[in-house]
Design a protein around this motif. Structure first.
Motif, mmCIF file in Angstrom:
data_model
loop_
_atom_site.group_PDB
_atom_site.id
_atom_site.type_symbol
_atom_site.label_atom_id
_atom_site.label_comp_id
_atom_site.label_asym_id
_atom_site.label_seq_id
_atom_site.Cartn_x
_atom_site.Cartn_y
_atom_site.Cartn_z
ATOM 1 N N LYS A 116 33.008 42.694 39.294
ATOM 2 C CA LYS A 116 31.616 42.204 39.352
ATOM 3 C C LYS A 116 31.851 40.678 39.376
ATOM 4 O O LYS A 116 31.267 39.889 40.245
ATOM 5 C CB LYS A 116 31.004 42.512 37.877
ATOM 6 C CG LYS A 116 29.557 42.210 38.369
ATOM 7 C CD LYS A 116 28.385 42.610 37.094
ATOM 8 C CE LYS A 116 27.306 41.859 37.030
ATOM 9 N NZ LYS A 116 26.240 42.393 36.181
ATOM 10 N N GLN A 117 32.895 40.414 38.671
ATOM 11 C CA GLN A 117 33.135 38.768 38.623
ATOM 12 C C GLN A 117 33.767 38.325 40.162
ATOM 13 O O GLN A 117 33.821 37.216 40.514
ATOM 14 C CB GLN A 117 34.269 38.298 37.756
ATOM 15 C CG GLN A 117 33.854 38.589 36.093
ATOM 16 C CD GLN A 117 34.704 38.287 35.332
ATOM 17 O OE1 GLN A 117 35.894 38.254 35.603
ATOM 18 N NE2 GLN A 117 34.575 38.374 33.763
ATOM 19 N N LYS A 118 34.459 39.296 40.774
ATOM 20 C CA LYS A 118 34.770 38.938 42.222
ATOM 21 C C LYS A 118 33.954 39.556 43.229
ATOM 22 O O LYS A 118 34.378 39.370 44.431
ATOM 23 C CB LYS A 118 36.440 39.650 42.284
ATOM 24 C CG LYS A 118 37.366 38.991 41.396
ATOM 25 C CD LYS A 118 38.634 39.479 41.373
ATOM 26 C CE LYS A 118 39.306 38.944 40.380
ATOM 27 N NZ LYS A 118 40.514 39.775 40.016
ATOM 28 N N SER A 119 32.666 39.898 42.855
ATOM 29 C CA SER A 119 31.673 40.225 43.964
ATOM 30 C C SER A 119 31.702 39.383 45.154
ATOM 31 O O SER A 119 31.454 39.678 46.191
ATOM 32 C CB SER A 119 30.338 40.569 43.452
ATOM 33 O OG SER A 119 29.906 39.467 42.795
ATOM 34 N N GLY A 120 31.618 37.907 45.195
ATOM 35 C CA GLY A 120 31.516 36.959 45.971
ATOM 36 C C GLY A 120 32.697 37.164 46.910
ATOM 37 O O GLY A 120 32.504 36.826 48.048
ATOM 38 N N TRP A 121 33.929 37.453 46.558
ATOM 39 C CA TRP A 121 34.935 37.702 47.279
ATOM 40 C C TRP A 121 34.772 38.869 48.204
ATOM 41 O O TRP A 121 35.317 38.678 49.603
ATOM 42 C CB TRP A 121 36.250 37.881 46.443
ATOM 43 C CG TRP A 121 36.765 36.450 45.939
ATOM 44 C CD1 TRP A 121 36.789 36.089 44.860
ATOM 45 C CD2 TRP A 121 37.542 35.521 46.848
ATOM 46 N NE1 TRP A 121 37.266 34.852 44.676
ATOM 47 C CE2 TRP A 121 37.543 34.474 46.083
ATOM 48 C CE3 TRP A 121 37.729 35.346 48.025
ATOM 49 C CZ2 TRP A 121 38.446 33.208 46.513
ATOM 50 C CZ3 TRP A 121 38.209 34.157 48.605
ATOM 51 C CH2 TRP A 121 38.470 33.224 47.778
ATOM 52 N N PHE A 122 34.157 40.116 47.879
ATOM 53 C CA PHE A 122 33.810 41.057 48.558
ATOM 54 C C PHE A 122 32.925 40.639 49.822
ATOM 55 O O PHE A 122 33.248 41.110 50.803
ATOM 56 C CB PHE A 122 33.278 42.274 47.725
ATOM 57 C CG PHE A 122 34.452 43.087 47.010
ATOM 58 C CD1 PHE A 122 34.935 44.227 47.629
ATOM 59 C CD2 PHE A 122 34.746 42.852 45.512
ATOM 60 C CE1 PHE A 122 35.744 45.088 46.995
ATOM 61 C CE2 PHE A 122 35.614 43.535 45.053
ATOM 62 C CZ PHE A 122 36.210 44.669 45.549
ATOM 63 N N ILE A 123 32.133 40.053 49.554
ATOM 64 C CA ILE A 123 31.034 39.509 50.346
ATOM 65 C C ILE A 123 31.629 38.774 51.146
ATOM 66 O O ILE A 123 31.594 38.871 52.514
ATOM 67 C CB ILE A 123 29.878 38.992 49.676
ATOM 68 C CG1 ILE A 123 29.092 40.039 48.749
ATOM 69 C CG2 ILE A 123 28.847 38.488 50.576
ATOM 70 C CD1 ILE A 123 28.106 39.369 47.661
ATOM 71 N N LEU A 124 32.485 37.836 50.717
ATOM 72 C CA LEU A 124 33.176 36.538 51.794
ATOM 73 C C LEU A 124 33.996 37.494 52.656
ATOM 74 O O LEU A 124 33.975 37.288 53.988
ATOM 75 C CB LEU A 124 33.738 35.627 50.932
ATOM 76 C CG LEU A 124 34.695 34.644 51.934
ATOM 77 C CD1 LEU A 124 33.697 33.822 52.795
ATOM 78 C CD2 LEU A 124 35.507 33.649 51.086
ATOM 79 N N VAL A 125 34.996 38.253 52.302
ATOM 80 C CA VAL A 125 35.839 39.034 53.121
ATOM 81 C C VAL A 125 34.820 39.899 54.087
ATOM 82 O O VAL A 125 35.269 40.211 55.232
ATOM 83 C CB VAL A 125 36.793 39.778 52.208
ATOM 84 C CG1 VAL A 125 37.447 40.971 53.084
ATOM 85 C CG2 VAL A 125 37.713 39.207 51.409
ATOM 86 N N GLY A 126 33.866 40.624 53.555
ATOM 87 C CA GLY A 126 33.206 41.432 54.438
ATOM 88 C C GLY A 126 32.683 40.473 55.663
ATOM 89 O O GLY A 126 32.507 41.000 56.661
ATOM 90 N N ILE A 127 32.072 39.202 55.375
ATOM 91 C CA ILE A 127 31.524 38.534 56.457
ATOM 92 C C ILE A 127 32.544 38.253 57.368
ATOM 93 O O ILE A 127 32.234 38.229 58.455
ATOM 94 C CB ILE A 127 30.619 37.382 55.775
ATOM 95 C CG1 ILE A 127 29.387 37.679 54.978
ATOM 96 C CG2 ILE A 127 30.433 36.218 56.750
ATOM 97 C CD1 ILE A 127 28.711 36.758 54.198
ATOM 98 N N ILE A 128 33.786 37.797 56.798
ATOM 99 C CA ILE A 128 34.847 37.484 57.772
ATOM 100 C C ILE A 128 35.147 38.590 58.638
ATOM 101 O O ILE A 128 35.344 38.357 60.015
ATOM 102 C CB ILE A 128 36.030 36.808 56.904
ATOM 103 C CG1 ILE A 128 35.758 35.728 56.315
ATOM 104 C CG2 ILE A 128 37.243 36.879 57.974
ATOM 105 C CD1 ILE A 128 36.865 35.121 55.381
#
Length: 181
Positions: A12-24
């Motif tokens: 959950k603390q790394k959810s932003g990374w999931f979103i960023l990688v997904g957008i990339i």
């Protein structure tokens, strides 16, 4: 159960990374769809690189297993991998054509396998989805074969683009689900 909760809280603390990688991945997928020929050639170069590395590793390994009884066979396989990898760099259009043909046959075989499996498992709930997937695979395989070899210039790039977009959406969905958990 507690360890699963801890892992989810860590994620959950790394959810932003999931979103960023997904957008990339989505952006790269869109680029691949926009430049399908370039993405096809890139795919062939990537596959060729993997084959070249695997071939070198296998050829080197074949000489280290003397007495194994099949040194020559391992060496020949390594050389074939190396040859195919090099062909990917010197003849990317021909290799993309061959890969496209192989993919079309795989789609058709996979489709018929899914159709067979669906009819053999009609008692399972939602077996129709397996049947539908099989029919779609057969249709896609036949569409690719009917356009072969001309469509080979863009098919792999299109598949790469679609794959990247779906992976990207999955990462974005996971990221938002973790964030909202």
């Amino acid at each position: 159960m507690i360890s699963e909760l801890k892992n989810i809280n860590d994620l959950k603390q790394k959810s932003g990374w999931f979103i960023l990688v997904g957008i990339i991945l989505i952006v790269l997928g869109c680029l691949a769809l926009g430049y399908q020929f370039i993405a096809t050639v890139f795919s062939v170069y990537f596959i060729g690189s993997l084959l070249l590395i695997a071939g070198i590793a296998q050829a080197v390994h074949s000489f280290s297993i003397k007495g194994f009884g099949q040194t020559a066979l391992w060496a020949i396989m390594g050389v074939l991998y190396i040859f195919t990898g090099l062909m990917s760099f010197f003849q990317p259009i021909a290799v993309s054509s061959a890969l496209t043909l192989v993919i079309s046959f795989l789609l058709i075989m996979s489709g018929f396998t899914q159709i067979f499996a669906a009819f053999n498992n009609r008692n399972l709930p939602s077996w129709g989805w397996v049947l539908t997937s099989g029919i779609i695979n057969v249709i896609l395989g036949l569409m690719i074969i009917t356009g072969w070899p001309n469509d080979s210039l863009w098919i792999l790039g299109m598949f790469l683009g679609i794959d990247l977009i779906f992976q990207g959406w999955a990462y974005v969905a996971i990221g938002f689900a973790l964030k909202n958990r």
